[in-house]
Design an enzyme around this catalytic site. Structure first.
Site, PDB file in Angstrom:
ATOM      1  N   SER A   1       0.870  -1.165  -0.020  1.00 51.65           N
ATOM      2  CA  SER A   1       0.073  -0.140  -0.051  1.00 51.65           C
ATOM      3  C   SER A   1       0.870   1.290  -0.014  1.00 51.65           C
ATOM      4  CB  SER A   1      -0.792   0.145   1.302  1.00 51.65           C
ATOM      5  OG  SER A   1      -2.135   1.098   1.159  1.00 51.65           O
TER       6      SER A   1
ATOM      7  N   ARG B   1       5.066   9.368  -6.952  1.00 50.47           N
ATOM      8  CA  ARG B   1       4.411   8.130  -6.739  1.00 50.47           C
ATOM      9  C   ARG B   1       5.555   7.370  -7.219  1.00 50.47           C
ATOM     10  NH1 ARG B   1       3.626   6.250 -11.760  1.00 50.47           N
ATOM     11  NH2 ARG B   1       2.754   7.897 -13.379  1.00 50.47           N
TER      12      ARG B   1
ATOM     13  N   ASP C   1      12.323   3.823 -10.739  1.00 50.66           N
ATOM     14  CA  ASP C   1      12.915   3.928  -9.218  1.00 50.66           C
ATOM     15  C   ASP C   1      13.677   2.641  -8.993  1.00 50.66           C
ATOM     16  OD1 ASP C   1      11.409   6.192  -8.825  1.00 50.66           O
ATOM     17  OD2 ASP C   1       9.470   5.255  -7.972  1.00 50.66           O
TER      18      ASP C   1
ATOM     19  N   ASP D   1       7.326   4.589  -9.609  1.00 54.31           N
ATOM     20  CA  ASP D   1       7.093   4.577 -11.526  1.00 54.31           C
ATOM     21  C   ASP D   1       8.389   3.647 -11.679  1.00 54.31           C
ATOM     22  OD1 ASP D   1       9.311   6.206 -13.119  1.00 54.31           O
ATOM     23  OD2 ASP D   1       8.881   6.939 -10.967  1.00 54.31           O
TER      24      ASP D   1
ATOM     25  N   ASP E   1      -0.437  -3.898  -3.853  1.00 56.13           N
ATOM     26  CA  ASP E   1      -1.668  -3.102  -4.216  1.00 56.13           C
ATOM     27  C   ASP E   1      -1.243  -1.748  -3.575  1.00 56.13           C
ATOM     28  OD1 ASP E   1      -4.423  -3.175  -4.985  1.00 56.13           O
ATOM     29  OD2 ASP E   1      -4.916  -3.083  -3.053  1.00 56.13           O
TER      30      ASP E   1
ATOM     31  N   HIS F   1      -7.679  -5.378  -0.496  1.00 58.78           N
ATOM     32  CA  HIS F   1      -6.358  -4.786  -0.362  1.00 58.78           C
ATOM     33  C   HIS F   1      -5.517  -5.694   0.023  1.00 58.78           C
ATOM     34  CE1 HIS F   1      -4.095  -1.158  -0.469  1.00 58.78           C
ATOM     35  NE2 HIS F   1      -3.998  -1.050   0.680  1.00 58.78           N
TER      36      HIS F   1
END
Length: 462
Positions: A169, A207, A212, A209, A193, A263
């Site tokens: 998460s 965020r 990274d 991507d 997730d 989740h």
């Protein structure tokens, strides 16, 4: 020493008791040194918590007893082998403050798979807050903390490519921020997730991507609620379409499981991949509908190495996937362990004069047990002399297949029953490299099972 007198015997007993007490004290001391995840509760969430990052360190030597790493001198722990690979395990938002129920098992599965350093990143103080936006702000700070640790590792000889970050998460984006600080030189990021709220639609710099890490993979299981919807890695897996997971509650009256089951399923799917006993095949495809329609079973046009296996072993497809930049894949699972399904490509040619529409139910039987699948996600079209290709995924691997049952249904009970005339039907296993099975000239009457013995197909092509 030989105890020859009463005095000596008393002295010996005293020494033995002292030794027993010393051993007991050592054991108690060792047990007290076992670090545990921070355990908070709802009152902490309501009042909010300030960020504290704790590093729980495991190896095969202490697989059930975490040791707390010092941020300033992490290598003072003699078991931290910088020449071994290191895996970071990072949890996400904790609205109730409780530690993740899966964390200890996850650590054990990793260490059973490979000799490595495992670092559980405990940021429960900082992740426990009813104010989700405050927790999101903390993700950058956690990444800065991990960046400092990994820089120390690098300065002391660790290879950045040997570092694997597994983030759940919000932990997925923490992994991404950390990897970006090293210009994508970390070996691998696994995003389970990845969190969607406050990250959907954001720029790559805000965020996770693909840049990274050298290899970035993302699993989506709750993209319509808590998870991220779009592609984030070199390969993205959409389990059961990426939203509703089998066995998870469909009603809010089911309590907390309604909110977290989909989740959390990402974690249990990945954990199941660590034992490797029941691999899940992922199929590159443009959409879940095309996947269900059986239009994406030929992985060769995407990957020369064949269909990738989801999970820990997906690293074997790294080079091919990185070249493709971003690949969207789909697979289906069972509602519980073992999650893997066993697929067949089903090719059917009919010879009815008129085009028929309907659903199929297929059963496989090996003489002792049976597996069934209902192909009812949409109306299927059967046109004269036109091959219809379908994907049938069963919850068990029924081998050898001795009997097959077919049932045709139109779903229109008030109309006269139709008959589907099958010129040929072919079952091609998608796993295990088994030989395709065929049958020719069948007549299916609506709503009635027709059972037959399949035979080896006459040719290798259909």
């Amino acid at each position: 020493m030989v105890c020859r007198t009463l005095l000596w015997r008393l002295a010996c007993v005293t020494l033995l008791l002292f030794d027993v007490h010393r051993v007991k004290s050592d054991l108690e001391s060792e047990s007290q040194e076992c670090a545990e995840m921070t355990d908070l509760d709802l009152k902490h969430s309501l009042s909010g918590t300030s960020l504290i990052v704790r590093l729980l360190f495991y190896t095969r030597f202490n697989s059930s007893c975490a040791q707390l790493l010092s941020h300033q001198k992490p290598f003072s722990n003699h078991r931290f082998n910088l020449s071994s690979p290191t895996t970071f395990l990072i949890h996400g938002y904790r609205p109730t403050g409780s530690p993740p129920i899966w964390m200890k098992d996850f650590v054990k599965f990793l260490l059973n798979r490979r000799d490595m350093n495992v670092i559980v990143v405990d940021w429960n103080r900082g992740a426990t807050n009813i104010n989700y936006w405050k927790v999101v702000d903390n993700t950058r700070k956690v990444a800065a903390n991990l960046t400092d640790l990994i820089q120390k590792m690098k300065d002391n000889g660790a290879d950045l490519s040997s570092i694997h970050m597994i983030g759940v998460s919000l932990g997925a984006h923490i992994s991404g921020f950390t990897g970006a600080n090293f210009n994508g030189k970390l070996g691998r990021i696994t995003a389970l997730d990845p969190a969607g709220p406050e990250f959907n639609g954001r720029l790559p710099s805000e965020r996770l991507d693909p840049s990274d890490a050298q290899f970035v993979e993302a699993l989506h299981t709750d993209m319509d609620a808590l998870g991220y919807r779009e592609l984030l890695g070199h390969i993205d897996y959409y389990a059961n379409g990426g939203a509703d997971q089998p066995g998870c509650p469909k009603s809010i009256f089911s309590g907390s499981q309604y909110f977290k089951c989909d989740h959390q399923r990402s974690v249990f799917l990945y954990m199941s991949s660590l034992n490797g006993s029941c691999p899940i095949i992922a199929y590159p495809c443009d959409s879940y509908t095309n996947f269900l329609d059986g239009k994406c079973m030929d992985c060769g046009k995407f990957l020369s190495a064949g269909c990738p296996v989801f999970g820990y072993d997906s690293i074997q497809w790294k080079d091919a996937l990185v070249q493709l930049e971003q690949t969207r894949t789909y697979f289906q699972t069972n509602k519980a362990l073992p999650f893997c399904k066993f697929g067949y490509k089903v090719d059917i040619v009919t010879w009815n004069q008129k085009t028929h529409w309907g659903y199929l139910t297929i059963k496989l039987n090996n003489g002792e047990e049976e597996a069934q699948v209902e192909l009812n996600h949409k109306y299927l079209m059967f046109e004269k002399f036109v091959k219809s290709s379908l994907l049938a995924q069963f919850d068990r691997d029924i081998q050898p297949v001795k009997k097959v049952s077919l049932k045709f249904c139109t779903g229109k009970g008030l109309r006269p029953r139709k008959k589907l005339r099958i010129l040929s039907i072919r079952f091609t296993p998608l796993q295990n490299n088994l030989r395709p099975l065929c049958r020719y000239d069948l007549l299916l009457e609506e709503n009635k099972d027709v059972t037959f013995r399949p035979i080896p197909c006459e040719d290798s092509n259909f």
